[in-house]
Motif scaffolding. Structure first.
Motif, short mmCIF file in Angstrom:
data_model
loop_
_atom_site.label_atom_id
_atom_site.label_comp_id
_atom_site.label_asym_id
_atom_site.label_seq_id
_atom_site.Cartn_x
_atom_site.Cartn_y
_atom_site.Cartn_z
N ILE A 16 9.23 5.45 12.93
CA ILE A 16 8.27 4.76 13.79
C ILE A 16 7.19 4.08 12.95
N LEU A 17 6.68 4.77 11.94
CA LEU A 17 5.63 4.20 11.10
C LEU A 17 6.13 3.01 10.28
N VAL A 18 7.37 3.05 9.82
CA VAL A 18 7.93 1.92 9.07
C VAL A 18 8.07 0.70 9.98
N ILE A 19 8.60 0.91 11.17
CA ILE A 19 8.73 -0.20 12.13
C ILE A 19 7.36 -0.77 12.47
N PHE A 20 6.40 0.11 12.73
CA PHE A 20 5.03 -0.29 13.04
C PHE A 20 4.43 -1.08 11.88
N SER A 21 4.67 -0.64 10.64
CA SER A 21 4.14 -1.31 9.46
C SER A 21 4.69 -2.72 9.32
N ILE A 22 5.98 -2.85 9.48
CA ILE A 22 6.62 -4.16 9.33
C ILE A 22 6.12 -5.12 10.41
N MET A 23 6.05 -4.66 11.64
CA MET A 23 5.58 -5.54 12.73
C MET A 23 4.12 -5.93 12.53
N SER A 24 3.29 -5.01 12.08
CA SER A 24 1.88 -5.31 11.85
C SER A 24 1.71 -6.27 10.67
N ALA A 25 2.49 -6.08 9.61
CA ALA A 25 2.41 -6.99 8.46
C ALA A 25 2.83 -8.40 8.86
N ILE A 26 3.84 -8.51 9.71
CA ILE A 26 4.24 -9.82 10.20
C ILE A 26 3.11 -10.44 11.02
N GLY A 27 2.47 -9.64 11.88
CA GLY A 27 1.33 -10.12 12.65
C GLY A 27 0.18 -10.57 11.77
N ASN A 28 -0.08 -9.84 10.69
CA ASN A 28 -1.13 -10.24 9.74
C ASN A 28 -0.80 -11.56 9.06
N TYR A 29 0.47 -11.72 8.72
CA TYR A 29 0.90 -12.95 8.05
C TYR A 29 0.81 -14.15 8.98
N VAL A 30 1.33 -13.99 10.20
CA VAL A 30 1.35 -15.10 11.16
C VAL A 30 -0.04 -15.39 11.71
N GLY A 31 -0.75 -14.37 12.12
CA GLY A 31 -2.03 -14.58 12.78
C GLY A 31 -3.21 -14.79 11.87
N TYR A 32 -3.18 -14.20 10.66
CA TYR A 32 -4.38 -14.24 9.81
C TYR A 32 -4.10 -14.78 8.42
N GLN A 33 -2.87 -15.20 8.17
CA GLN A 33 -2.45 -15.80 6.91
C GLN A 33 -2.69 -14.92 5.68
N TYR A 34 -2.68 -13.61 5.88
CA TYR A 34 -2.72 -12.70 4.73
C TYR A 34 -1.33 -12.70 4.10
#
Length: 155
Positions: A16-34
């Motif tokens: 669950i934590l790995v899935i959560f991490s990947i989805m959040s990292a994608i959100g950071n990349y798309v939404g905040y350009q990190y």
């Protein structure tokens, strides 16, 4: 270890934590350009701290919620005297709170939808209480935010 902590439980938490991490990292990349690499490292650090806190809650015989262990571990690792504080702070600062809450709220919505029959059993009184709790929380947050923005001169 206590009987209620098994390898299967820990593996489920990790998944669950790995899935959560990947989805959040994608959100950071798309939404905040990190950068994705920095976001994913920050998420894995946060998830490792969370995993350790969850495990500690199960193996320490004192009845303390896991959030307390997670908070203490994060605080200790981020203290200036910690040898890893620079790395921890650098990578976790590459994770936006909004990207975490988006994923968390989506998961909560799915979990509620799964238990909709149980929710129906609560009845009208439970639904009204839920509505007023959500409304009160929203209005309270809005009033606090408004006060802070006025006090700080931002509006």
């Amino acid at each position: 270890m206590k009987a209620n902590l098994s390898i299967d439980t820990v593996l489920e938490w990790i998944g669950i934590l790995v899935i959560f991490s990947i989805m959040s990292a994608i959100g950071n990349y798309v939404g905040y350009q990190y950068p994705f690499q920095e976001s994913i490292v920050g998420m894995f650090i946060l998830c490792l701290i969370s995993l350790v806190g969850l495990i500690l809650e199960k193996i320490i015989p004192v009845n303390i919620p896991s959030i307390l262990y997670i908070s203490l571990i994060g605080l200790i690792l981020a203290l200036p005297i910690s040898p890893v504080s620079g790395v921890i702070i650098y990578y976790t600062s590459r994770v936006e709170l909004i990207s975490l809450t988006t994923i968390l709220l989506a998961y909560a919505g799915i979990a509620m939808g799964k238990d909709l029959n149980e929710f129906k059993k609560v009845g009208l009184k439970g639904i009204l209480v839920t509505f007023f709790v959500i409304l009160g929380t929203y209005l309270g947050s809005a009033l606090i935010a408004q006060g802070v923005l006025i006090t700080s001169g931002m509006i």
